[in-house]
Write a protein that holds these residues in place. Structure first.
Motif, mmCIF file in Angstrom:
data_model
loop_
_atom_site.group_PDB
_atom_site.id
_atom_site.type_symbol
_atom_site.label_atom_id
_atom_site.label_comp_id
_atom_site.label_asym_id
_atom_site.label_seq_id
_atom_site.Cartn_x
_atom_site.Cartn_y
_atom_site.Cartn_z
ATOM 1 N N TYR A 145 0.815 -1.206 0.000
ATOM 2 C CA TYR A 145 0.000 0.000 0.000
ATOM 3 C C TYR A 145 0.860 1.274 0.000
ATOM 4 N N ASP A 146 2.027 1.196 0.669
ATOM 5 C CA ASP A 146 2.920 2.360 0.735
ATOM 6 C C ASP A 146 3.755 2.535 -0.525
ATOM 7 N N GLY A 147 3.688 1.584 -1.442
ATOM 8 C CA GLY A 147 4.437 1.698 -2.688
ATOM 9 C C GLY A 147 5.869 1.201 -2.615
ATOM 10 N N GLU A 148 6.253 0.565 -1.488
ATOM 11 C CA GLU A 148 7.614 0.052 -1.383
ATOM 12 C C GLU A 148 7.824 -1.143 -2.301
ATOM 13 N N ILE A 149 6.810 -1.987 -2.443
ATOM 14 C CA ILE A 149 6.863 -3.111 -3.375
ATOM 15 C C ILE A 149 5.621 -3.057 -4.251
ATOM 16 N N GLN A 150 5.757 -3.596 -5.458
ATOM 17 C CA GLN A 150 4.653 -3.476 -6.413
ATOM 18 C C GLN A 150 3.535 -4.467 -6.130
ATOM 19 N N LYS A 151 3.887 -5.719 -5.806
ATOM 20 C CA LYS A 151 2.869 -6.738 -5.560
ATOM 21 C C LYS A 151 3.413 -7.754 -4.563
ATOM 22 N N PRO A 152 2.537 -8.413 -3.832
ATOM 23 C CA PRO A 152 2.997 -9.355 -2.801
ATOM 24 C C PRO A 152 3.418 -10.708 -3.358
ATOM 25 N N SER A 153 3.004 -11.034 -4.534
ATOM 26 C CA SER A 153 3.264 -12.373 -5.075
ATOM 27 C C SER A 153 4.714 -12.520 -5.523
ATOM 28 N N ILE A 154 5.185 -13.777 -5.553
ATOM 29 C CA ILE A 154 6.519 -14.136 -6.030
ATOM 30 C C ILE A 154 6.347 -15.198 -7.095
ATOM 31 N N SER A 155 6.906 -14.994 -8.255
ATOM 32 C CA SER A 155 6.724 -15.912 -9.371
ATOM 33 C C SER A 155 7.593 -17.153 -9.206
ATOM 34 N N GLY A 156 7.170 -18.209 -9.890
ATOM 35 C CA GLY A 156 7.965 -19.432 -9.866
ATOM 36 C C GLY A 156 9.317 -19.243 -10.533
ATOM 37 N N ARG A 157 9.379 -18.387 -11.571
ATOM 38 C CA ARG A 157 10.649 -18.126 -12.240
ATOM 39 C C ARG A 157 11.648 -17.474 -11.274
ATOM 40 N N ALA A 158 11.145 -16.544 -10.408
ATOM 41 C CA ALA A 158 12.027 -15.907 -9.435
ATOM 42 C C ALA A 158 12.574 -16.939 -8.452
ATOM 43 N N MET A 159 11.699 -17.884 -8.065
ATOM 44 C CA MET A 159 12.163 -18.909 -7.127
ATOM 45 C C MET A 159 13.179 -19.840 -7.768
ATOM 46 N N MET A 160 13.037 -20.113 -9.032
ATOM 47 C CA MET A 160 14.016 -20.956 -9.718
ATOM 48 C C MET A 160 15.363 -20.229 -9.819
ATOM 49 N N THR A 161 15.306 -18.876 -9.911
ATOM 50 C CA THR A 161 16.556 -18.111 -9.878
ATOM 51 C C THR A 161 17.214 -18.235 -8.509
ATOM 52 N N TRP A 162 16.382 -18.223 -7.429
ATOM 53 C CA TRP A 162 16.936 -18.450 -6.096
ATOM 54 C C TRP A 162 17.641 -19.811 -6.046
ATOM 55 N N ASP A 163 16.967 -20.812 -6.601
ATOM 56 C CA ASP A 163 17.508 -22.170 -6.579
ATOM 57 C C ASP A 163 18.867 -22.234 -7.282
ATOM 58 N N LYS A 164 18.940 -21.604 -8.447
ATOM 59 C CA LYS A 164 20.198 -21.621 -9.208
ATOM 60 C C LYS A 164 21.329 -20.951 -8.420
ATOM 61 N N ASN A 165 21.040 -19.809 -7.812
ATOM 62 C CA ASN A 165 22.068 -19.106 -7.040
ATOM 63 C C ASN A 165 22.455 -19.887 -5.789
ATOM 64 N N TRP A 166 21.460 -20.546 -5.165
ATOM 65 C CA TRP A 166 21.752 -21.319 -3.948
ATOM 66 C C TRP A 166 22.630 -22.515 -4.270
ATOM 67 N N MET A 167 22.366 -23.166 -5.371
ATOM 68 C CA MET A 167 23.178 -24.314 -5.757
ATOM 69 C C MET A 167 24.628 -23.907 -6.037
ATOM 70 N N THR A 168 24.807 -22.655 -6.479
ATOM 71 C CA THR A 168 26.164 -22.191 -6.807
ATOM 72 C C THR A 168 26.883 -21.605 -5.599
ATOM 73 N N LEU A 169 26.196 -20.770 -4.839
ATOM 74 C CA LEU A 169 26.848 -20.000 -3.774
ATOM 75 C C LEU A 169 26.355 -20.328 -2.378
ATOM 76 N N GLY A 170 25.332 -21.171 -2.274
ATOM 77 C CA GLY A 170 24.809 -21.488 -0.961
ATOM 78 C C GLY A 170 23.938 -20.363 -0.435
ATOM 79 N N LEU A 171 23.947 -20.202 0.893
ATOM 80 C CA LEU A 171 23.088 -19.206 1.527
ATOM 81 C C LEU A 171 23.398 -17.792 1.030
ATOM 82 N N GLY A 172 24.642 -17.520 0.716
ATOM 83 C CA GLY A 172 24.994 -16.194 0.216
ATOM 84 C C GLY A 172 24.367 -15.877 -1.123
ATOM 85 N N GLY A 173 23.992 -16.911 -1.904
ATOM 86 C CA GLY A 173 23.398 -16.671 -3.207
ATOM 87 C C GLY A 173 21.977 -16.176 -3.147
ATOM 88 N N VAL A 174 21.279 -16.359 -2.000
ATOM 89 C CA VAL A 174 19.890 -15.937 -1.896
ATOM 90 C C VAL A 174 19.744 -14.681 -1.036
#
Length: 737
Positions: A145-174
């Motif tokens: 509501y304050d305009g800090e973020i556009q929408k509350p939802s998170i796409s599956g593609r964004a989560m797959m990007t998290w997965d890729k970074n986590w597999m490479t860098l671990g906790l620091g990747g996310v």
């Protein structure tokens, strides 16, 4: 402050870079852990760090999370752990990643490998679950509501990007990099990485060649590998900022690196120069064109200056052709040691202004108004009248500040400084502010440049269309240019109050350089100056030659004089150990003569070239070298015979001094011509000094004739009967210092 301690037991949760691991076995030196992938590995106790119990029950952190993870803000840590939980649940079916820590009902469909659903479908399902949870979270929705973020939802593609970074860098990747940008300090980087990086950066102090930042990073990583250091998570952005910061700090070039290394040993306050013997020197390009009769065109020249730093008195100034050499700056130091003056008189046809003339040097000086010897007075005139004698003080420097030019750090100039016990203080590279007073003098010279003929401006962008065109703008010779500049320094610069001269406790008091000189002299006391008229020869290079029956030979020129009769067959080791050669003083500006100091009388004797009476043109070092080249072209080395060399040089001299020839040769001859004219004035001055000493001595001050110069035929004025001094040898002037 003592560190926290935790007792390790089987089943304990330990947070690692790959999620929560379970202690499955305790060993003497460490514990065996099993992570979310089912892999079991050994970890030493030294790699574990005790922490307070977290909401997830974690009491111990693995070293792979130190120190970067604990330096993150709490909300950033929570966000990263939440993303890791999503990834672990999608991959294993368990939010904590291990079955021993399963939540009630886990694994839920379709997460984990047991349901046979593709990982893409699993992330799409996780996206719908997380998006729903965020829509009922009041904190998240308030940010929407304050305009800090556009929408509350998170796409599956964004989560797959998290997965890729986590597999490479671990906790620091996310970890959300946007939330920590410009917030993390460099202490978040691994201490071993920072230690190795600082060791490598410390090596660049101007002696090693500069390399790129990427090469620095490669060397750091290579050393880490050689030391067996494994850093599982190294924040890339923070690491790049760290390397760039240090690279800028040490400088990208070797000169910058050398300056910064020297800064560590430099002071933080202005140098307390409060003695007139502390001097500075530099050379600048004159902003006027002068007429060159050799090249038959206008040329530029250089101005060499030496200044007493605390008083701003210019003790020496010379005009040099481009470019000055070590002998030139050595003679600048010679001028600084001599007391000179300029006489301004009102004549029947208008004012007459003399050149700077050597007026002799007293055995002791006292400018405080109570002279211990008669015949002395302060350097500054007691009145503002322009008529009368204006003094140019002489001083033997105790220190000289200069830049790193080759003429200053070269062998000849350094040997002169060592001989007179003068300390050379070099400025830092590319730091003209280390020598500010002489740089300010260059700015003052602009007043003279703009008053003189053929002013060309400071740069090409200020240059007018008439510059260098003789028909449109008059030009002066090098000799007149030097005389005009001496008048400017004496009558304008030295008599003007300087804003940089301050008297303690007297703010706003206007003081001229000569007045400040007198004040400092009264405070600092006696200054000793060499008084021998032969002083100039100590500033000339020494050559070692072995006299024969025909004299001595140097650069295929033969020199001889009757004073060499007793030295034609000296024993080996008489003057130096390895041979029978004897030292001669050589002036590269005038090859028609060399000088020999007699070891018994300490008197300087002029040894002339056999053929100098046959020519009128200047014979200088560059001309002799050029003549020898021409003779080589005619017949090779066999043509250089002792019997014919003199006649060949005489034959060539007229051709080589004409304006014809290559531009390089003409430029060299032009510079040599200027230096030759200065050499004649210097050596004529020495001859007149000897003559004056033999004729008159007034009190303690040796006075030279007031009208002795080239192109000046005025007779010598003597106020006392002549005193014969030939029977007594000259004392060593060094005993008077």
């Amino acid at each position: 402050m003592s560190r926290a301690t935790v007792e390790i037991s089987t089943g304990m949760r330990i947070l690692t870079n790959r999620g929560v691991a379970i202690v499955v076995e305790i060993d003497r030196h460490g514990a065996h852990l099993r992570d979310s992938t089912g892999h079991t590995y050994f970890t030493a106790y030294t790699e574990l760090d005790a922490r307070e119990v977290s909401e997830s029950g974690v009491q111990v952190l693995h070293s792979s999370l130190l120190p970067w993870f604990i330096k993150l803000p709490a909300d950033v840590q929570a966000s990263a752990l939440f993303r890791q939980q999503c990834i672990l649940e999608v991959r294993t079916g368990y939010r904590e990643g291990v079955a021993e820590l399963a939540q009630p009902g886990e694994p839920f469909w379709p997460f984990g490998e047991t349901y046979g659903v593709s990982i893409t479908k699993r992330y799409e399902h996780m996206s719908r679950l997380v998006s729903f949870e965020r829509t009922v979270d009041r904190t998240i929705m308030q940010r929407v509501y304050d305009g800090e973020i556009q929408k509350p939802s998170i796409s599956g593609r964004a989560m797959m990007t998290w997965d890729k970074n986590w597999m490479t860098l671990g906790l620091g990747g996310v970890v959300d990099g946007r939330s920590i940008r410009d917030k993390q300090g460099f202490d978040a980087l691994d201490a071993n990485f920072r230690r190795i990086a600082e060791e490598h950066f410390r090596q660049f102090d101007g002696r090693r060649s500069a390399i790129s930042r990427n090469e620095i990073e490669r060397r750091i990583r290579l050393q880490m590998k050689q030391e067996g250091l494994v850093i599982e998570n190294l924040p890339e952005r923070l690491m790049e900022e760290y390397l760039s910061h240090h690279w800028r700090a040490i400088g990208r070039t070797t000169k910058q690196q050398k300056s910064r290394s020297l800064r560590k040993v430099s002071g933080h306050e202005s140098y307390p120069a409060q003695h007139s013997t502390q001097c500075c020197t530099d050379i600048c390009r004159g902003d006027n064109l002068i007429w060159d009769p050799i090249q038959d065109r206008p040329v530029s020249v250089e101005i060499g200056s030496m200044m007493s730093t605390p008083s701003r008195v210019v003790t020496a100034m010379r005009l040099f052709p481009r470019s000055a050499n070590g002998v030139d700056v050595g003679l600048l130091l010679y001028d600084s040691m001599r007391q000179q003056s300029m006489l301004v008189e009102q004549g029947p046809d208008g004012p007459t202004i003399d050149d700077w003339r050597w007026i002799g040097v007293p055995e002791s000086l006292d400018f405080n108004g109570n002279p211990v010897r008669t015949g002395r007075r302060g350097a500054a005139k007691p009145d503002l009248a322009i008529w009368g004698e204006h003094q140019v003080p002489g001083v033997t420097p105790t220190s000289v500040r200069s830049d790193h030019g080759s003429i200053y750090v070269g062998k000849h100039f350094r040997s002169l400084l060592d001989q007179f016990g003068i300390t050379l203080q070099l400025s830092r590279g590319k730091k003209p502010s280390d020598n500010p007073h002489i740089e300010r003098l260059h700015e003052t010279y602009q007043r003279f440049y703009q008053q003189s003929d053929a002013f060309k401006g400071r740069g090409i962008y200020e240059r007018g269309s008439w510059v260098g065109v003789v028909a449109d703008e008059p030009m002066c010779t090098a000799e007149k240019y030097l005389t005009d500049m001496q008048r400017f320094l004496t009558l304008d610069y030295s008599r003007q109050p300087h804003d940089g001269l301050h008297l303690p406790g007297e703010p706003g008091r206007r003081v001229t350089p000569l007045e400040y000189w007198d004040a400092l002299f009264a405070i600092t006391g006696r200054i000793t100056i060499p008084v021998h008229p032969d002083l100039i020869y100590q500033f000339l290079p020494i050559i070692w030659l072995a006299p024969g029956h025909a004299g001595v030979e140097f650069k295929n020129l033969t020199y001889d004089d009757e004073v060499l009769e007793d030295f034609r067959d000296v024993r080996k080791g008489t003057f130096r150990e390895q041979d029978s050669a004897i030292p001669f003083h050589h002036d590269p500006r005038d090859m028609t003569r060399i000088w020999f100091r007699h070891p018994d009388t300490d008197r300087i004797h002029e040894i002339g070239w056999r053929g100098r009476h046959l020519i009128d043109a200047p014979l200088v070092d560059v001309l002799v070298d050029r003549v020898n080249e021409r003779i080589q072209e005619r017949g090779g080395n066999r043509a250089l015979k002792k019997r014919t060399i003199m006649l060949q040089i005489i034959d060539e001299i007229g051709d080589l001094t004409t304006p014809k020839g290559k531009d390089e040769s003409r430029a060299q001859l032009s510079a040599a011509y200027i230096r030759w004219g200065q050499a004649q004035r210097d050596h004529d001055e020495v001859a007149e000094a000897h003559r004056a000493v033999e004729l008159a001595q007034q009190g303690n001050v040796v006075r030279l004739p007031t009208a002795v110069r080239a192109n000046n035929s005025a007779e010598t004025a003597v106020s006392e009967p002549a005193q014969e001094t030939d029977e007594e040898p000259w004392p060593d002037y060094r005993e008077m210092v």
